[in-house]
Design a protein around this motif. Structure first.
Motif, PDB file in Angstrom:
ATOM      1  N   CYS A  84       0.825  -1.078   0.022  1.00  0.00           N
ATOM      2  CA  CYS A  84      -0.313  -0.459   0.015  1.00  0.00           C
ATOM      3  C   CYS A  84       0.645   0.900  -0.058  1.00  0.00           C
ATOM      4  O   CYS A  84       0.227   2.458   0.424  1.00  0.00           O
ATOM      5  CB  CYS A  84      -0.754  -0.132   1.137  1.00  0.00           C
ATOM      6  N   LEU A 101      -7.678   2.056   3.761  1.00  0.00           N
ATOM      7  CA  LEU A 101      -7.673   3.380   2.826  1.00  0.00           C
ATOM      8  C   LEU A 101      -8.780   4.137   3.088  1.00  0.00           C
ATOM      9  O   LEU A 101     -10.196   3.990   3.703  1.00  0.00           O
ATOM     10  CB  LEU A 101      -7.176   3.581   1.094  1.00  0.00           C
ATOM     11  N   SER A 133     -10.210   5.834   1.358  1.00  0.00           N
ATOM     12  CA  SER A 133     -12.021   5.752  -0.480  1.00  0.00           C
ATOM     13  C   SER A 133     -12.370   4.343   0.881  1.00  0.00           C
ATOM     14  O   SER A 133     -13.623   4.198   0.245  1.00  0.00           O
ATOM     15  CB  SER A 133     -11.089   5.326  -0.875  1.00  0.00           C
ATOM     16  N   ILE A 159      -6.971  -2.795   1.278  1.00  0.00           N
ATOM     17  CA  ILE A 159      -5.239  -3.255   1.013  1.00  0.00           C
ATOM     18  C   ILE A 159      -4.836  -4.425   1.860  1.00  0.00           C
ATOM     19  O   ILE A 159      -4.807  -4.207   3.051  1.00  0.00           O
ATOM     20  CB  ILE A 159      -4.511  -2.657   0.468  1.00  0.00           C
ATOM     21  N   ALA A 208      -0.541   5.209  -1.196  1.00  0.00           N
ATOM     22  CA  ALA A 208      -1.638   5.129  -1.022  1.00  0.00           C
ATOM     23  C   ALA A 208      -2.526   5.858   0.592  1.00  0.00           C
ATOM     24  O   ALA A 208      -1.353   6.443   1.499  1.00  0.00           O
ATOM     25  CB  ALA A 208      -2.334   3.851  -0.576  1.00  0.00           C
ATOM     26  N   ASP A 209      -3.698   6.612   0.473  1.00  0.00           N
ATOM     27  CA  ASP A 209      -3.527   7.042   1.192  1.00  0.00           C
ATOM     28  C   ASP A 209      -4.129   6.526   2.574  1.00  0.00           C
ATOM     29  O   ASP A 209      -5.159   6.252   2.050  1.00  0.00           O
ATOM     30  CB  ASP A 209      -4.790   8.481   0.747  1.00  0.00           C
ATOM     31  N   GLN A 265     -11.579   1.456   0.894  1.00  0.00           N
ATOM     32  CA  GLN A 265     -11.242   0.374   0.337  1.00  0.00           C
ATOM     33  C   GLN A 265      -9.949  -0.213   1.172  1.00  0.00           C
ATOM     34  O   GLN A 265      -9.547  -0.281   1.717  1.00  0.00           O
ATOM     35  CB  GLN A 265     -10.090   0.766  -1.190  1.00  0.00           C
TER      36      GLN A 265
END
Length: 152
Positions: free
Chosen positions: A84, A138, A140, A144, A87-88, A142
């Motif tokens: 990740c 994340l 969003s 991971i 990623a945020d 999502q």
């Protein structure tokens, strides 16, 4: 396997693990390591499907944590969050599961703490057959999967 035989093997398993740890860095003994691995195979075979309340099964699980720290920790690659990278990430989750059923979980916001917790749970908490998974959630929403290791 008979109760006394299991007890004798558990006693030898503990002593050999102690010897292996004691001599680590001084003089390597493939004979001791070989015997530890041999005993573990016998005990693990007997442990499969045993009653979790059985005191000898519980003792084997306890000693097996020592086995993982002494023999596996120096050679296993650590957990990582490279999957990740960039990623945020809102937070990380470390989970112990058995066949998809969550047994234990925690939420961490610090990357280093998440990695350390995953390592700690793999070596010191999860029993044989359980999987420790490090996840990144994340912003969003999502999820991971950063890494997973099954205790074998």
């Amino acid at each position: 396997m008979e109760q006394t035989t299991r007890l004798d093997l558990l006693e030898e398993y503990g002593r050999q693990l102690a010897r292996l740890h004691y001599y680590r860095g001084q003089s390597y003994s493939p004979a001791i390591e070989g015997r530890v691995r041999e005993i573990r195979v016998l005990l693990k075979r007997d442990h499969a499907g045993s009653d979790p309340a059985d005191p000898l099964a519980r003792m084997f699980e306890s000693l097996d944590h020592v086995f993982r720290v002494v023999l596996l920790r120096p050679t296993n690659a650590p957990f990582s969050v490279q999957a990740c990278a960039g990623a945020d990430v809102e937070y990380y989750r470390v989970v112990i599961d058995e066949d998809g059923e969550i047994r234990n979980a925690t939420r961490l916001t610090n990357q280093a703490s998440a990695i350390e917790t995953a390592e700690n749970w793999y070596y010191l908490v999860a029993g044989i057959g359980l999987t420790v998974t490090l996840l990144a959630v994340l912003e969003s929403g999502q999820i991971i999967k950063c890494g997973a290791r099954k205790v074998t």
